[in-house]
Design an enzyme around this catalytic site. Structure first.
Site, PDB file in Angstrom:
ATOM      1  N   ARG A 123     -30.106  -1.523   0.053  1.00  0.00           N
ATOM      2  CA  ARG A 123     -29.378  -1.771  -1.200  1.00  0.00           C
ATOM      3  C   ARG A 123     -28.358  -2.896  -1.019  1.00  0.00           C
ATOM      4  O   ARG A 123     -28.193  -3.754  -1.871  1.00  0.00           O
ATOM      5  CB  ARG A 123     -28.700  -0.467  -1.636  1.00  0.00           C
ATOM      6  CG  ARG A 123     -27.898  -0.596  -2.878  1.00  0.00           C
ATOM      7  CD  ARG A 123     -27.365   0.747  -3.372  1.00  0.00           C
ATOM      8  NE  ARG A 123     -26.306   0.464  -4.295  1.00  0.00           N
ATOM      9  CZ  ARG A 123     -25.027   0.350  -3.969  1.00  0.00           C
ATOM     10  NH1 ARG A 123     -24.633   0.589  -2.728  1.00  0.00           N
ATOM     11  NH2 ARG A 123     -24.143   0.044  -4.873  1.00  0.00           N
ATOM     12  N   GLY A 151      -6.089   1.466  -5.120  1.00  0.00           N
ATOM     13  CA  GLY A 151      -6.722   2.501  -5.941  1.00  0.00           C
ATOM     14  C   GLY A 151      -7.720   3.290  -5.145  1.00  0.00           C
ATOM     15  O   GLY A 151      -7.857   3.120  -3.934  1.00  0.00           O
ATOM     16  N   TYR A 163     -15.618   6.782 -10.971  1.00  0.00           N
ATOM     17  CA  TYR A 163     -15.070   5.576 -10.331  1.00  0.00           C
ATOM     18  C   TYR A 163     -15.491   4.321 -11.111  1.00  0.00           C
ATOM     19  O   TYR A 163     -14.653   3.455 -11.413  1.00  0.00           O
ATOM     20  CB  TYR A 163     -15.573   5.535  -8.887  1.00  0.00           C
ATOM     21  CG  TYR A 163     -15.370   4.231  -8.180  1.00  0.00           C
ATOM     22  CD1 TYR A 163     -14.093   3.787  -7.850  1.00  0.00           C
ATOM     23  CD2 TYR A 163     -16.462   3.434  -7.829  1.00  0.00           C
ATOM     24  CE1 TYR A 163     -13.917   2.572  -7.193  1.00  0.00           C
ATOM     25  CE2 TYR A 163     -16.281   2.233  -7.165  1.00  0.00           C
ATOM     26  CZ  TYR A 163     -15.007   1.804  -6.855  1.00  0.00           C
ATOM     27  OH  TYR A 163     -14.823   0.614  -6.207  1.00  0.00           O
ATOM     28  N   ASP A 188       0.872  -1.187   0.000  1.00  0.00           N
ATOM     29  CA  ASP A 188       0.000   0.000   0.000  1.00  0.00           C
ATOM     30  C   ASP A 188       0.897   1.221   0.000  1.00  0.00           C
ATOM     31  O   ASP A 188       2.091   1.104   0.293  1.00  0.00           O
ATOM     32  CB  ASP A 188      -0.918   0.010   1.236  1.00  0.00           C
ATOM     33  CG  ASP A 188      -2.218   0.755   0.965  1.00  0.00           C
ATOM     34  OD1 ASP A 188      -2.157   1.938   0.594  1.00  0.00           O
ATOM     35  OD2 ASP A 188      -3.291   0.155   1.112  1.00  0.00           O
TER      36      ASP A 188
HETATM   37  C1  15L Z   1     -17.613  -0.036  -4.096  1.00  0.00           C
HETATM   38  O1  15L Z   1     -17.155  -0.320  -5.193  1.00  0.00           O
HETATM   39  C2  15L Z   1     -16.786   0.673  -3.099  1.00  0.00           C
HETATM   40  O2  15L Z   1     -15.418   0.312  -3.174  1.00  0.00           O
HETATM   41  C3  15L Z   1     -17.296   0.503  -1.693  1.00  0.00           C
HETATM   42  O3  15L Z   1     -16.671   1.462  -0.889  1.00  0.00           O
HETATM   43  C4  15L Z   1     -18.821   0.663  -1.643  1.00  0.00           C
HETATM   44  O4  15L Z   1     -19.196   1.963  -2.045  1.00  0.00           O
HETATM   45  C5  15L Z   1     -19.432  -0.360  -2.553  1.00  0.00           C
HETATM   46  O5  15L Z   1     -18.939  -0.216  -3.860  1.00  0.00           O
HETATM   47  C6  15L Z   1     -20.976  -0.260  -2.577  1.00  0.00           C
HETATM   48  O6  15L Z   1     -21.553  -0.051  -3.636  1.00  0.00           O
HETATM   49  O7  15L Z   1     -21.553  -0.448  -1.523  1.00  0.00           O
END
Ligand code: 15L
Length: 275
Positions: free
Chosen positions: A170, A69, A132, A31
């Site tokens: 969710r 990342g 992202y 890291d």
């Molecule tokens: C992701 O890709 C993220 O890395 C994580 O922090 C959450 O936001 C997750 O998705 C999510 O959708 O709960």
């Protein structure tokens, strides 16, 4: 015992994985932030946005689990540096060092603009919900290129949300427990004959939006189901943004005001002047 590099090891997913996979593989954690490695594991500090660092950490490993990342939506310069340049460097460094196998935990946000009333599988065209998400689609495309062009063995896990427990409505659909993600990662490391695969990183959730038959075909047998927590979670759920509620990516799908530095300054009305 195989030597496995885990980048982004100080993050949540990295922490769960280094605990769950301890003793099964020789783990090299990496890291840009410092970390005191657990007993029996090693740590190498590196900034993957520099190719020289990526070359240094990928030397002599059997497989790479590239978690490093930017892990949520963020400003473009940060995403570009960590998730586009950094991701490229890790694939390229692995190739140059002769590392055959690479696991890229991509994200549900690579396909977050599918609606919640749709069930999607590993063959759907991506529908990223954020910068992202776009960077995760880039990683998936890069993996496909390195598999086809250089014969690398590439395993993509579109992760939902890794947590000891699902945290909201969710996540009842996209949750994955630490032991289930560890099982999927082990399949990605050990299963012979992988060329290029995409699976969803979710537990055996009753409310899943994904048809995860590709993971099951490769031997995945999830132990957990978010439904065990549904009653408790739904009792405290409050309705959110209607756009976010419609799409799988949730709040990442909501429209945000992106400030445009090139735009001329807004004119403000002179005080006291009537129209
Ligand atoms: C992701 O890709 C993220 O890395 C994580 O922090 C959450 O936001 C997750 O998705 C999510 O959708 O709960």
């Amino acid at each position: 015992m195989k030597t496995i590099l885990i980048t982004g090891a100080t993050g949540d997913v990295g922490t769960h994985l280094s605990r769950e996979l301890a003793g099964k593989y020789k783990l090299r954690l990496s890291d840009q932030r410092p970390l005191k490695p657990p007993k029996g594991q090693s740590f190498v500090r590196a900034d993957i946005s520099k190719l020289a660092d990526a070359l240094r950490i990928t030397k002599g490993v059997d497989a790479v689990v590239h978690l490093g990342g930017y892990s949520v939506e963020g400003p473009w310069p940060a995403i570009l540096q960590a998730n586009i340049i950094g991701c490229y460097n890790v694939f390229e460094a692995a190739r140059r060092n002769g590392v055959k196998r690479i696991l890229f935990p991509t994200s549900n946000h690579a396909a977050g603009f599918y609606r919640r009333d749709q069930t999607i599988d590993h063959r759907v065209y991506p529908k990223p919900d954020s910068r992202y998400g776009v960077s995760k689609v880039f990683g998936e495309a890069l993996g496909s290129l390195y598999a086809d062009k250089y014969g690398m063995q590439v395993f993509m896990i579109r992760i939902g949300n890794v947590n000891p427990k699902p945290i909201d409505k969710r996540r009842l659909s996209i949750w994955i427990s630490p032991r289930d993600i560890a099982q999927l990662v082990s399949i990605g490391i050990d299963r012979p004959g992988i060329k290029f695969e995409i699976v969803y990183g979710i537990s055996r959730n009753k409310r899943a939006w994904y048809d995860n038959s590709n993971a099951y075909r490769l031997g995945y047998q999830p132990q957990d189901d978010a439904e065990d927590f549904a009653k408790e979670i739904l009792s405290r759920e409050i309705p959110g943004d209607p756009t976010a509620e419609l799409y799988q990516g949730g709040i990442f799908c909501a429209v945000e005001e992106v400030p445009n530095p090139a735009a001329p300054p807004k004119k403000t009305k002179a005080k006291g002047k009537k129209k």
